[in-house]
Design an enzyme around this catalytic site. Sequence first.
Site, PDB file in Angstrom:
ATOM      1  N   VAL A 272       1.022  -1.406   0.101  1.00  0.00           N
ATOM      2  CA  VAL A 272      -0.280  -0.104   0.247  1.00  0.00           C
ATOM      3  C   VAL A 272       1.085   1.503  -0.089  1.00  0.00           C
ATOM      4  O   VAL A 272      -0.448   2.246  -0.441  1.00  0.00           O
ATOM      5  CB  VAL A 272      -0.753  -0.049   0.737  1.00  0.00           C
ATOM      6  CG1 VAL A 272      -2.756  -0.633   0.974  1.00  0.00           C
ATOM      7  CG2 VAL A 272       0.049   0.194   2.347  1.00  0.00           C
TER       8      VAL A 272
ATOM      9  N   LYS B 182      10.523  10.021  13.682  1.00  0.00           N
ATOM     10  CA  LYS B 182       9.572   9.861  12.775  1.00  0.00           C
ATOM     11  C   LYS B 182       9.085   8.217  14.329  1.00  0.00           C
ATOM     12  O   LYS B 182       8.217   8.389  14.247  1.00  0.00           O
ATOM     13  CB  LYS B 182      10.143   8.491  11.345  1.00  0.00           C
ATOM     14  CG  LYS B 182       9.006   7.539  11.749  1.00  0.00           C
ATOM     15  CD  LYS B 182       7.617   8.611  10.961  1.00  0.00           C
ATOM     16  CE  LYS B 182       5.968   7.683  10.806  1.00  0.00           C
ATOM     17  NZ  LYS B 182       5.686   6.389  11.318  1.00  0.00           N
TER      18      LYS B 182
ATOM     19  N   HIS C 281       7.296  10.458  16.516  1.00  0.00           N
ATOM     20  CA  HIS C 281       6.082  10.600  16.565  1.00  0.00           C
ATOM     21  C   HIS C 281       5.673   9.376  16.469  1.00  0.00           C
ATOM     22  O   HIS C 281       4.352   9.822  17.365  1.00  0.00           O
ATOM     23  CB  HIS C 281       6.576  10.635  14.383  1.00  0.00           C
ATOM     24  CG  HIS C 281       5.326  10.311  14.561  1.00  0.00           C
ATOM     25  ND1 HIS C 281       4.167   9.838  13.628  1.00  0.00           N
ATOM     26  CD2 HIS C 281       4.254  11.545  12.882  1.00  0.00           C
ATOM     27  CE1 HIS C 281       3.028   9.934  12.956  1.00  0.00           C
ATOM     28  NE2 HIS C 281       3.252  11.190  13.048  1.00  0.00           N
ATOM     29  N   ASN C 282       5.759   7.910  16.229  1.00  0.00           N
ATOM     30  CA  ASN C 282       5.099   7.433  16.517  1.00  0.00           C
ATOM     31  C   ASN C 282       5.092   7.102  18.309  1.00  0.00           C
ATOM     32  O   ASN C 282       3.261   6.518  18.637  1.00  0.00           O
ATOM     33  CB  ASN C 282       4.964   6.036  16.261  1.00  0.00           C
ATOM     34  CG  ASN C 282       4.897   5.669  14.340  1.00  0.00           C
ATOM     35  OD1 ASN C 282       5.429   6.115  13.900  1.00  0.00           O
ATOM     36  ND2 ASN C 282       4.863   4.456  13.890  1.00  0.00           N
TER      37      ASN C 282
HETATM   38  C1  6PG Z   1       2.807   6.889  10.354  1.00  0.00           C
HETATM   39  C2  6PG Z   1       1.939   5.361  11.064  1.00  0.00           C
HETATM   40  C3  6PG Z   1       2.635   4.296  10.948  1.00  0.00           C
HETATM   41  C4  6PG Z   1       1.831   3.070  11.534  1.00  0.00           C
HETATM   42  C5  6PG Z   1       2.313   2.544  12.202  1.00  0.00           C
HETATM   43  C6  6PG Z   1       1.491   2.251  13.061  1.00  0.00           C
HETATM   44  O1  6PG Z   1       2.815   7.789  10.725  1.00  0.00           O
HETATM   45  O2  6PG Z   1       2.263   6.758   9.378  1.00  0.00           O
HETATM   46  O3  6PG Z   1       2.899   5.500  12.747  1.00  0.00           O
HETATM   47  O4  6PG Z   1       3.941   4.332  10.305  1.00  0.00           O
HETATM   48  O5  6PG Z   1       1.053   3.232  11.238  1.00  0.00           O
HETATM   49  O6  6PG Z   1       3.375   1.444  11.841  1.00  0.00           O
HETATM   50  O7  6PG Z   1       1.697   1.329  14.095  1.00  0.00           O
HETATM   51  P1  6PG Z   1       1.497   0.179  14.827  1.00  0.00           P
HETATM   52  O8  6PG Z   1       1.075  -0.800  14.229  1.00  0.00           O
HETATM   53  O9  6PG Z   1       2.524   0.058  16.133  1.00  0.00           O
HETATM   54  O10 6PG Z   1       0.270   0.478  15.507  1.00  0.00           O
END
Ligand code: 6PG
Length: 517
Positions: free
Chosen positions: A17, A215, A218-219
């Site tokens: 995706v 990043k 960020h997460n």
């Molecule tokens: C983003 C999201 C992306 C993704 C994560 C979700 O910034 O676009 O954070 O990186 O959705 O991988 O992570 P989890 O599966 O740990 O919730």
Amino acid sequence: MENHTKLYDVGVIGLGVMGKNLALNIADNQYHVAAFDLDNVKVQGVLEQEQSDRVNSKQADQPLRVHGCNNLSELLSSLDKPRIIVLSVPAGAPVDGVCSTLIEAGIEQNDIVIDTGNSLWTDTVEREARYADKFTFFSSAVSGGEMGARFGPSLMPSGNIKAWDRIKPIWEAIAAKVDADTGLPIERQEPGNPVTEGEPCTTYIGPAGAGHYVKMVHNGIEYADMQLICEAYQLLSDGFQMSANEIADLFERWNQGSLNSYLMEISAEVLRQADPISGKPLVEMILDKAGQKGTGLWTAVSSLQIGCPAPTIAEAVYARAVSTQKTQRVALSQLLSGPAAVKPSDEERHTFIAQLESALYCAKIASYAQGFQLMAMTAKERNWTLDFAEIAKIWRAGCIIRATFLQSITQAYQAAATTGIELENLLMAETFSQALSLKQLDWRKAVSTAVLKGIPAPCIGSALAYYDSYRCETLPANLLQGQRDYFGAHTFERTDKPAGEKYHLNWSDAKREINKV
Ligand code: 6PG
């Protein structure tokens, strides 16, 4: 597959995706893309998507710009040199797998490979060094999910600065854009009609690994943001008997104010959605076990390793862990007692909603303060110069934590820069310290209500403890140091002596002498 008659500008490897949508976004911005995936169905998928986008956007006369390749050798020979190749493969071993194949296929020293996955930042540091004599390994974390990748993500590039000079025009073209005057995202999701005006949500973050680190944080913040909203949902539904639809209404209202965020917006949508099978709110049919891919955990681990307090982010990771303990929770729900449920009056509900709104805003400030302090501490340790105003700026649109709140953070760092004083903690920014002073009482009331009702609110509560800890000039760590000195002769500093001087009391000796160590 078609025959290539010209050389293409950018290669994209991995057409899941994210890769597929990045390829289409790059092509929408007039670049010619050579695309490859091990799964040929995915290669065909991106070509078909570009064709149907053209038809739907009434641009069928425009040339197709994405071209499928059968293998990596073909991809390399299709690209203009020095090559720019975007990697969109799962983090970990697949990144090195593709790099090895590219080396075998003849990638050259001046070629650039950009890792856009959620790689562990230390892997990125190692990879840059490991591949340095073969090609330039560059990284650019991407946030924004599927739609972000397609119509404008937030991009966090880092690595060789000369490589960045070549990547920059492409990255600025494909990134999300923000209106320079308002700081608000320019949202247009039309294939073939990319947003070209406004400030792009990308900036050079720093040396190798810095972008992936930023990043990752960020997460971590994303985990906290999500959990805070989830705690509000549980308090309102279990504690105040509000339906999913009523909470959706409330979240929509909150989304118009200081709690505005993409995550608040989509939470309202999720709550509003009916289950096509049972007709009930879908959220009530979704099993309460949360998954995770690791970036929140890495953030919490990093904070523990460097000694940066980030309890709200860590609690968000633990909350997902507790959620997976479904069997134990089901058993213990029958065994452990809590307060008896009390039916709230309309007035109580009304009062609590206002308190909760304040609590969420305060907890949000605290969790962002934790994330930004973590980046600052790591930057110092790694000798990175991170520009936090710029980082906040590129999170204003495109990424998952996008929110008007990021504009306030941008302004806080910009204001600090004009004074020349480093903003060590966001709690020190006037705009946030004032908001916290104004709302802290409501925050406390919301946390007390959660505690008295027996409803877990680990992020809202830990954020309050973080706030109160930072308000304390004196913490009980004096006693803690006394304990350590007692059983382990670990020494302590004295309040009446210069910092760094260590003392030990001979606890087992009757005279209890104190000595400078
Ligand atoms: C983003 C999201 C992306 C993704 C994560 C979700 O910034 O676009 O954070 O990186 O959705 O991988 O992570 P989890 O599966 O740990 O919730």
